[in-house]
Motif scaffolding. Structure first.
Motif, PDB file in Angstrom:
ATOM      1  N   ASN A  42       7.175  19.470  -2.166  1.00 35.85           N
ATOM      2  CA  ASN A  42       8.016  18.480  -1.502  1.00 35.85           C
ATOM      3  C   ASN A  42       7.291  17.142  -1.343  1.00 35.85           C
ATOM      4  N   ALA A  43       6.934  16.528  -2.440  1.00 37.10           N
ATOM      5  CA  ALA A  43       6.211  15.251  -2.407  1.00 37.10           C
ATOM      6  C   ALA A  43       7.201  14.098  -2.458  1.00 37.10           C
ATOM      7  N   LYS A  44       6.856  13.036  -1.729  1.00 39.35           N
ATOM      8  CA  LYS A  44       7.690  11.842  -1.826  1.00 39.35           C
ATOM      9  C   LYS A  44       6.832  10.599  -1.665  1.00 39.35           C
ATOM     10  N   LEU A  45       7.252   9.550  -2.362  1.00 38.73           N
ATOM     11  CA  LEU A  45       6.573   8.264  -2.301  1.00 38.73           C
ATOM     12  C   LEU A  45       6.992   7.549  -1.017  1.00 38.73           C
ATOM     13  N   ILE A  46       6.003   7.056  -0.280  1.00 38.66           N
ATOM     14  CA  ILE A  46       6.291   6.313   0.951  1.00 38.66           C
ATOM     15  C   ILE A  46       5.391   5.085   1.019  1.00 38.66           C
ATOM     16  N   GLU A  47       5.772   4.133   1.839  1.00 40.09           N
ATOM     17  CA  GLU A  47       4.875   3.031   2.148  1.00 40.09           C
ATOM     18  C   GLU A  47       3.784   3.588   3.059  1.00 40.09           C
ATOM     19  N   TRP A  48       2.568   3.087   2.916  1.00 39.97           N
ATOM     20  CA  TRP A  48       1.466   3.550   3.763  1.00 39.97           C
ATOM     21  C   TRP A  48       1.845   3.283   5.226  1.00 39.97           C
ATOM     22  N   PRO A  49       1.852   4.317   6.073  1.00 42.41           N
ATOM     23  CA  PRO A  49       2.350   4.137   7.441  1.00 42.41           C
ATOM     24  C   PRO A  49       1.303   3.665   8.456  1.00 42.41           C
ATOM     25  N   TYR A  50       0.050   3.538   8.033  1.00 43.54           N
ATOM     26  CA  TYR A  50      -1.013   3.214   8.985  1.00 43.54           C
ATOM     27  C   TYR A  50      -1.644   1.867   8.636  1.00 43.54           C
ATOM     28  N   SER A  51      -2.743   1.562   9.261  1.00 41.34           N
ATOM     29  CA  SER A  51      -3.393   0.259   9.083  1.00 41.34           C
ATOM     30  C   SER A  51      -4.119   0.157   7.735  1.00 41.34           C
ATOM     31  N   ARG A  52      -4.486  -1.078   7.373  1.00 37.72           N
ATOM     32  CA  ARG A  52      -5.279  -1.316   6.163  1.00 37.72           C
ATOM     33  C   ARG A  52      -6.625  -0.625   6.272  1.00 37.72           C
ATOM     34  N   ASP A  53      -7.229  -0.615   7.466  1.00 42.75           N
ATOM     35  CA  ASP A  53      -8.515   0.059   7.657  1.00 42.75           C
ATOM     36  C   ASP A  53      -8.401   1.551   7.348  1.00 42.75           C
ATOM     37  N   LEU A  64       0.868  -1.169   0.000  1.00 41.42           N
ATOM     38  CA  LEU A  64       0.000   0.000   0.000  1.00 41.42           C
ATOM     39  C   LEU A  64       0.908   1.223   0.000  1.00 41.42           C
ATOM     40  N   TRP A  65       0.599   2.161  -0.867  1.00 42.56           N
ATOM     41  CA  TRP A  65       1.505   3.291  -1.077  1.00 42.56           C
ATOM     42  C   TRP A  65       0.799   4.605  -0.802  1.00 42.56           C
ATOM     43  N   ALA A  66       1.591   5.626  -0.597  1.00 44.87           N
ATOM     44  CA  ALA A  66       1.059   6.969  -0.421  1.00 44.87           C
ATOM     45  C   ALA A  66       2.077   7.958  -0.955  1.00 44.87           C
ATOM     46  N   PHE A  82      -2.511   5.223  -2.567  1.00 44.09           N
ATOM     47  CA  PHE A  82      -2.460   4.591  -3.882  1.00 44.09           C
ATOM     48  C   PHE A  82      -2.335   3.085  -3.721  1.00 44.09           C
ATOM     49  N   LEU A  83      -3.065   2.343  -4.524  1.00 45.07           N
ATOM     50  CA  LEU A  83      -2.898   0.894  -4.596  1.00 45.07           C
ATOM     51  C   LEU A  83      -1.798   0.534  -5.589  1.00 45.07           C
ATOM     52  N   ASP A  84      -1.508   1.426  -6.493  1.00 42.41           N
ATOM     53  CA  ASP A  84      -0.543   1.183  -7.567  1.00 42.41           C
ATOM     54  C   ASP A  84       0.676   2.077  -7.366  1.00 42.41           C
ATOM     55  N   ARG A  85       1.819   1.455  -7.133  1.00 42.54           N
ATOM     56  CA  ARG A  85       3.041   2.223  -6.890  1.00 42.54           C
ATOM     57  C   ARG A  85       3.396   3.113  -8.077  1.00 42.54           C
ATOM     58  N   ALA A  86       3.213   2.607  -9.293  1.00 42.68           N
ATOM     59  CA  ALA A  86       3.557   3.398 -10.480  1.00 42.68           C
ATOM     60  C   ALA A  86       2.728   4.679 -10.550  1.00 42.68           C
ATOM     61  N   GLU A  87       1.451   4.590 -10.207  1.00 37.39           N
ATOM     62  CA  GLU A  87       0.603   5.784 -10.196  1.00 37.39           C
ATOM     63  C   GLU A  87       1.066   6.761  -9.122  1.00 37.39           C
ATOM     64  N   ALA A  88       1.464   6.243  -7.978  1.00 36.98           N
ATOM     65  CA  ALA A  88       1.973   7.101  -6.902  1.00 36.98           C
ATOM     66  C   ALA A  88       3.260   7.795  -7.341  1.00 36.98           C
ATOM     67  N   GLU A  89       4.110   7.063  -8.032  1.00 35.89           N
ATOM     68  CA  GLU A  89       5.356   7.654  -8.520  1.00 35.89           C
ATOM     69  C   GLU A  89       5.079   8.770  -9.517  1.00 35.89           C
ATOM     70  N   LYS A  90       4.048   8.600 -10.356  1.00 39.91           N
ATOM     71  CA  LYS A  90       3.690   9.644 -11.328  1.00 39.91           C
ATOM     72  C   LYS A  90       3.276  10.924 -10.609  1.00 39.91           C
ATOM     73  N   LEU A  91       2.429  10.800  -9.582  1.00 38.39           N
ATOM     74  CA  LEU A  91       2.001  11.994  -8.855  1.00 38.39           C
ATOM     75  C   LEU A  91       3.178  12.649  -8.149  1.00 38.39           C
ATOM     76  N   SER A  92       4.014  11.855  -7.528  1.00 42.09           N
ATOM     77  CA  SER A  92       5.175  12.402  -6.839  1.00 42.09           C
ATOM     78  C   SER A  92       6.090  13.152  -7.804  1.00 42.09           C
ATOM     79  N   ALA A  93       6.344  12.566  -8.969  1.00 36.53           N
ATOM     80  CA  ALA A  93       7.192  13.213  -9.978  1.00 36.53           C
ATOM     81  C   ALA A  93       6.554  14.504 -10.474  1.00 36.53           C
ATOM     82  N   PHE A  94       5.243  14.480 -10.712  1.00 40.87           N
ATOM     83  CA  PHE A  94       4.543  15.679 -11.164  1.00 40.87           C
ATOM     84  C   PHE A  94       4.667  16.796 -10.128  1.00 40.87           C
TER      85      PHE A  94
END
Length: 90
Positions: free
Chosen positions: A67-78, A21-23, A35-47
């Motif tokens: 100052n955007a950066k791709l990270i792993e989702w830090p919280y629960s699945r809920d 799970l990405w953010a 984001f469920l899709d890392r590639a989509e998250a990377e696109k937003l971060s790059a933009f």
């Protein structure tokens, strides 16, 4: 926010577990965009990084720095599922 899946497409029981799970953490706004899709998250971060570079180049006193950066989702699945639902309504 992703083009491929929304919260209603992926029910909580079938949702991947972290770290799949990405953010994008937008630091200036202190906001996490799920984001469920890392590639989509990377696109937003790059933009956003590109926008940030353009604003910094202008050296405007009231510019917003992303100052955007791709990270792993830090919280629960809920919490991830809830964040996806909120993004769908935004």
């Amino acid at each position: 926010m992703t083009d491929t899946l929304t919260a209603t497409d992926v029910p909580l029981p079938g949702m991947p577990t972290p770290p799949d799970l990405w953010a994008v953490h937008v630091q200036a706004a202190d906001e996490l965009v799920p984001f469920l899709d890392r590639a989509e998250a990377e696109k937003l971060s790059a933009f956003l990084d590109d926008q940030d570079a353009k604003e910094r180049a202008k050296n405007m006193p009231h510019s917003v720095f992303y100052n955007a950066k791709l990270i792993e989702w830090p919280y629960s699945r809920d919490e991830f599922a809830e964040a996806l639902r909120e993004e769908a309504w935004a």
